[in-house]
Scaffold this motif. Sequence first.
Motif, PDB file in Angstrom:
ATOM      1  N   MET A 187       0.848  -1.201   0.000  1.00  0.00           N
ATOM      2  CA  MET A 187       0.000   0.000   0.000  1.00  0.00           C
ATOM      3  C   MET A 187       0.880   1.246   0.000  1.00  0.00           C
ATOM      4  SD  MET A 187      -2.944  -0.933   2.805  1.00  0.00           S
ATOM      5  CE  MET A 187      -1.791  -1.331   4.113  1.00  0.00           C
ATOM      6  N   PRO A 188       0.320   2.376  -0.444  1.00  0.00           N
ATOM      7  CA  PRO A 188       1.078   3.635  -0.397  1.00  0.00           C
ATOM      8  C   PRO A 188       1.186   4.137   1.049  1.00  0.00           C
ATOM      9  CG  PRO A 188      -1.155   4.030  -1.147  1.00  0.00           C
ATOM     10  CD  PRO A 188      -0.999   2.543  -1.037  1.00  0.00           C
ATOM     11  N   GLU A 189       1.961   5.175   1.269  1.00  0.00           N
ATOM     12  CA  GLU A 189       2.150   5.797   2.583  1.00  0.00           C
ATOM     13  C   GLU A 189       2.869   4.851   3.538  1.00  0.00           C
ATOM     14  OE1 GLU A 189       1.460   9.036   3.057  1.00  0.00           O
ATOM     15  OE2 GLU A 189       0.565   9.147   1.061  1.00  0.00           O
ATOM     16  N   LYS A 190       2.129   3.885   4.069  1.00  0.00           N
ATOM     17  CA  LYS A 190       2.709   2.911   4.993  1.00  0.00           C
ATOM     18  C   LYS A 190       2.231   1.531   4.564  1.00  0.00           C
ATOM     19  CE  LYS A 190       2.899   3.768   9.366  1.00  0.00           C
ATOM     20  NZ  LYS A 190       2.906   3.792  10.832  1.00  0.00           N
ATOM     21  N   ASP A 191       3.170   0.615   4.337  1.00  0.00           N
ATOM     22  CA  ASP A 191       2.757  -0.720   3.872  1.00  0.00           C
ATOM     23  C   ASP A 191       2.152  -1.537   5.016  1.00  0.00           C
ATOM     24  OD1 ASP A 191       4.772  -2.431   5.201  1.00  0.00           O
ATOM     25  OD2 ASP A 191       6.206  -1.454   3.878  1.00  0.00           O
ATOM     26  N   GLY A 192       1.587  -2.667   4.640  1.00  0.00           N
ATOM     27  CA  GLY A 192       0.882  -3.505   5.603  1.00  0.00           C
ATOM     28  C   GLY A 192       1.761  -4.057   6.706  1.00  0.00           C
ATOM     29  N   ILE A 193       3.007  -4.363   6.397  1.00  0.00           N
ATOM     30  CA  ILE A 193       3.896  -4.928   7.425  1.00  0.00           C
ATOM     31  C   ILE A 193       4.246  -3.867   8.471  1.00  0.00           C
ATOM     32  CG2 ILE A 193       6.152  -5.988   7.858  1.00  0.00           C
ATOM     33  CD1 ILE A 193       5.759  -7.468   5.154  1.00  0.00           C
ATOM     34  N   SER A 194       4.504  -2.634   8.031  1.00  0.00           N
ATOM     35  CA  SER A 194       4.766  -1.545   8.983  1.00  0.00           C
ATOM     36  C   SER A 194       3.535  -1.276   9.850  1.00  0.00           C
ATOM     37  CB  SER A 194       5.138  -0.258   8.239  1.00  0.00           C
ATOM     38  OG  SER A 194       6.282  -0.467   7.452  1.00  0.00           O
ATOM     39  N   ALA A 195       2.364  -1.273   9.225  1.00  0.00           N
ATOM     40  CA  ALA A 195       1.120  -1.047   9.968  1.00  0.00           C
ATOM     41  C   ALA A 195       0.884  -2.177  10.968  1.00  0.00           C
ATOM     42  CB  ALA A 195      -0.054  -0.928   9.004  1.00  0.00           C
ATOM     43  N   LEU A 196       1.158  -3.404  10.534  1.00  0.00           N
ATOM     44  CA  LEU A 196       1.031  -4.570  11.411  1.00  0.00           C
ATOM     45  C   LEU A 196       1.902  -4.385  12.656  1.00  0.00           C
ATOM     46  CD1 LEU A 196       0.548  -7.745  11.980  1.00  0.00           C
ATOM     47  CD2 LEU A 196       2.576  -8.078  10.615  1.00  0.00           C
ATOM     48  N   LYS A 197       3.143  -3.985  12.452  1.00  0.00           N
ATOM     49  CA  LYS A 197       4.063  -3.791  13.585  1.00  0.00           C
ATOM     50  C   LYS A 197       3.570  -2.694  14.522  1.00  0.00           C
ATOM     51  CE  LYS A 197       8.135  -5.555  11.184  1.00  0.00           C
ATOM     52  NZ  LYS A 197       9.312  -5.214  10.375  1.00  0.00           N
ATOM     53  N   ASP A 198       3.061  -1.589  13.942  1.00  0.00           N
ATOM     54  CA  ASP A 198       2.538  -0.496  14.765  1.00  0.00           C
ATOM     55  C   ASP A 198       1.328  -0.938  15.585  1.00  0.00           C
ATOM     56  OD1 ASP A 198       4.509   1.060  13.696  1.00  0.00           O
ATOM     57  OD2 ASP A 198       3.183   2.358  12.530  1.00  0.00           O
ATOM     58  N   ILE A 199       0.425  -1.671  14.949  1.00  0.00           N
ATOM     59  CA  ILE A 199      -0.771  -2.151  15.663  1.00  0.00           C
ATOM     60  C   ILE A 199      -0.359  -3.122  16.762  1.00  0.00           C
ATOM     61  CG2 ILE A 199      -2.876  -3.557  15.433  1.00  0.00           C
ATOM     62  CD1 ILE A 199      -3.260  -2.192  12.646  1.00  0.00           C
ATOM     63  N   LYS A 200       0.602  -3.999  16.478  1.00  0.00           N
ATOM     64  CA  LYS A 200       1.062  -4.965  17.473  1.00  0.00           C
ATOM     65  C   LYS A 200       1.715  -4.267  18.679  1.00  0.00           C
ATOM     66  CE  LYS A 200       0.457  -9.341  16.491  1.00  0.00           C
ATOM     67  NZ  LYS A 200      -0.344 -10.149  17.417  1.00  0.00           N
ATOM     68  N   LEU A 201       2.396  -3.143  18.428  1.00  0.00           N
ATOM     69  CA  LEU A 201       2.974  -2.369  19.535  1.00  0.00           C
ATOM     70  C   LEU A 201       1.862  -1.797  20.412  1.00  0.00           C
ATOM     71  CD1 LEU A 201       5.895  -0.347  17.874  1.00  0.00           C
ATOM     72  CD2 LEU A 201       6.096  -2.050  19.698  1.00  0.00           C
ATOM     73  N   PHE A 202       0.810  -1.318  19.765  1.00  0.00           N
ATOM     74  CA  PHE A 202      -0.339  -0.744  20.477  1.00  0.00           C
ATOM     75  C   PHE A 202      -1.127  -1.834  21.202  1.00  0.00           C
ATOM     76  CE2 PHE A 202      -4.925   0.299  20.300  1.00  0.00           C
ATOM     77  CZ  PHE A 202      -4.940   1.399  21.148  1.00  0.00           C
ATOM     78  N   ASP A 203      -1.330  -2.969  20.520  1.00  0.00           N
ATOM     79  CA  ASP A 203      -2.119  -4.083  21.067  1.00  0.00           C
ATOM     80  C   ASP A 203      -1.454  -5.406  20.697  1.00  0.00           C
ATOM     81  OD1 ASP A 203      -3.933  -6.017  21.815  1.00  0.00           O
ATOM     82  OD2 ASP A 203      -5.531  -5.355  20.480  1.00  0.00           O
ATOM     83  N   PRO A 204      -0.643  -5.947  21.610  1.00  0.00           N
ATOM     84  CA  PRO A 204       0.075  -7.204  21.327  1.00  0.00           C
ATOM     85  C   PRO A 204      -0.854  -8.374  20.980  1.00  0.00           C
ATOM     86  CG  PRO A 204       0.898  -6.184  23.341  1.00  0.00           C
ATOM     87  CD  PRO A 204      -0.325  -5.409  22.938  1.00  0.00           C
ATOM     88  N   ASN A 205      -2.135  -8.279  21.370  1.00  0.00           N
ATOM     89  CA  ASN A 205      -3.087  -9.363  21.098  1.00  0.00           C
ATOM     90  C   ASN A 205      -3.880  -9.166  19.813  1.00  0.00           C
ATOM     91  OD1 ASN A 205      -2.474 -10.718  23.549  1.00  0.00           O
ATOM     92  ND2 ASN A 205      -3.686  -9.190  24.635  1.00  0.00           N
ATOM     93  N   ALA A 206      -3.531  -8.149  19.044  1.00  0.00           N
ATOM     94  CA  ALA A 206      -4.255  -7.876  17.797  1.00  0.00           C
ATOM     95  C   ALA A 206      -4.215  -9.103  16.886  1.00  0.00           C
ATOM     96  CB  ALA A 206      -3.628  -6.681  17.096  1.00  0.00           C
ATOM     97  N   LYS A 207      -5.358  -9.376  16.263  1.00  0.00           N
ATOM     98  CA  LYS A 207      -5.450 -10.495  15.310  1.00  0.00           C
ATOM     99  C   LYS A 207      -5.493  -9.913  13.903  1.00  0.00           C
ATOM    100  CE  LYS A 207      -7.640 -13.941  18.250  1.00  0.00           C
ATOM    101  NZ  LYS A 207      -7.787 -13.359  19.575  1.00  0.00           N
ATOM    102  N   ILE A 208      -4.435 -10.164  13.157  1.00  0.00           N
ATOM    103  CA  ILE A 208      -4.307  -9.577  11.820  1.00  0.00           C
ATOM    104  C   ILE A 208      -4.021 -10.665  10.802  1.00  0.00           C
ATOM    105  CG2 ILE A 208      -3.019  -7.918  10.393  1.00  0.00           C
ATOM    106  CD1 ILE A 208      -2.388  -6.440  13.093  1.00  0.00           C
ATOM    107  N   ILE A 209      -4.793 -10.658   9.726  1.00  0.00           N
ATOM    108  CA  ILE A 209      -4.579 -11.590   8.614  1.00  0.00           C
ATOM    109  C   ILE A 209      -4.088 -10.759   7.426  1.00  0.00           C
ATOM    110  CG2 ILE A 209      -5.677 -13.161   6.979  1.00  0.00           C
ATOM    111  CD1 ILE A 209      -7.636 -13.943   9.175  1.00  0.00           C
ATOM    112  N   MET A 210      -2.957 -11.135   6.870  1.00  0.00           N
ATOM    113  CA  MET A 210      -2.396 -10.405   5.742  1.00  0.00           C
ATOM    114  C   MET A 210      -3.011 -10.885   4.430  1.00  0.00           C
ATOM    115  SD  MET A 210      -0.478  -8.509   7.542  1.00  0.00           S
ATOM    116  CE  MET A 210       0.478  -7.551   6.367  1.00  0.00           C
ATOM    117  N   CYS A 211      -3.148  -9.955   3.489  1.00  0.00           N
ATOM    118  CA  CYS A 211      -3.649 -10.272   2.153  1.00  0.00           C
ATOM    119  C   CYS A 211      -2.544  -9.939   1.164  1.00  0.00           C
ATOM    120  CB  CYS A 211      -4.864  -9.421   1.820  1.00  0.00           C
ATOM    121  SG  CYS A 211      -6.171  -9.503   3.049  1.00  0.00           S
ATOM    122  N   SER A 212      -2.248 -10.873   0.287  1.00  0.00           N
ATOM    123  CA  SER A 212      -1.186 -10.590  -0.676  1.00  0.00           C
ATOM    124  C   SER A 212      -1.527 -11.155  -2.040  1.00  0.00           C
ATOM    125  CB  SER A 212       0.129 -11.189  -0.196  1.00  0.00           C
ATOM    126  OG  SER A 212       0.124 -12.588  -0.375  1.00  0.00           O
ATOM    127  N   ALA A 213      -0.937 -10.550  -3.038  1.00  0.00           N
ATOM    128  CA  ALA A 213      -1.060 -11.087  -4.381  1.00  0.00           C
ATOM    129  C   ALA A 213      -0.069 -12.244  -4.517  1.00  0.00           C
ATOM    130  CB  ALA A 213      -0.754  -9.992  -5.395  1.00  0.00           C
TER     131      ALA A 213
END
Length: 120
Positions: free
Chosen positions: A57-83
């Motif tokens: 994604m533009p601006e901030k990619d999904g992996i960076s966003a994933l890391k930021d969300i995990k810092l905020f909430d270590p229990n976050a449940k995130i499923i990645m979507c990729s081509a």
Amino acid sequence: MGHKVLIVDDAAFMRMMIKDILTKNGFEVVGEAADGNEAVTQYKELSPDLVTMDITMPEKDGISALKDIKLFDPNAKIIMCSAMGQQAMVIDAIQAGAKDFIVKPFQAERVIDAINKTLS
């Protein structure tokens, strides 16, 4: 009431597709984000049960966003979507804390399987 899901993808068409699959299967789509920055902001505001996160994604990619969300909430449940052909990125995502990944184009059955597995 179904589980609350935040959909993150820079392509409106992909968000629409996944939203359609989720709502037909009893999930509540509480938000949609078009880039990683929006994803982090909306995660903090909406506290979804699950996030589907595009990797590229533009601006901030999904992996960076994933890391930021995990810092905020270590229990976050995130499923990645990729081509197809993004295996290296998928491995990075899993190492960063993603619970699973789904490949585009989405197959409804696979999406629901991944989500149910992640939420159980």
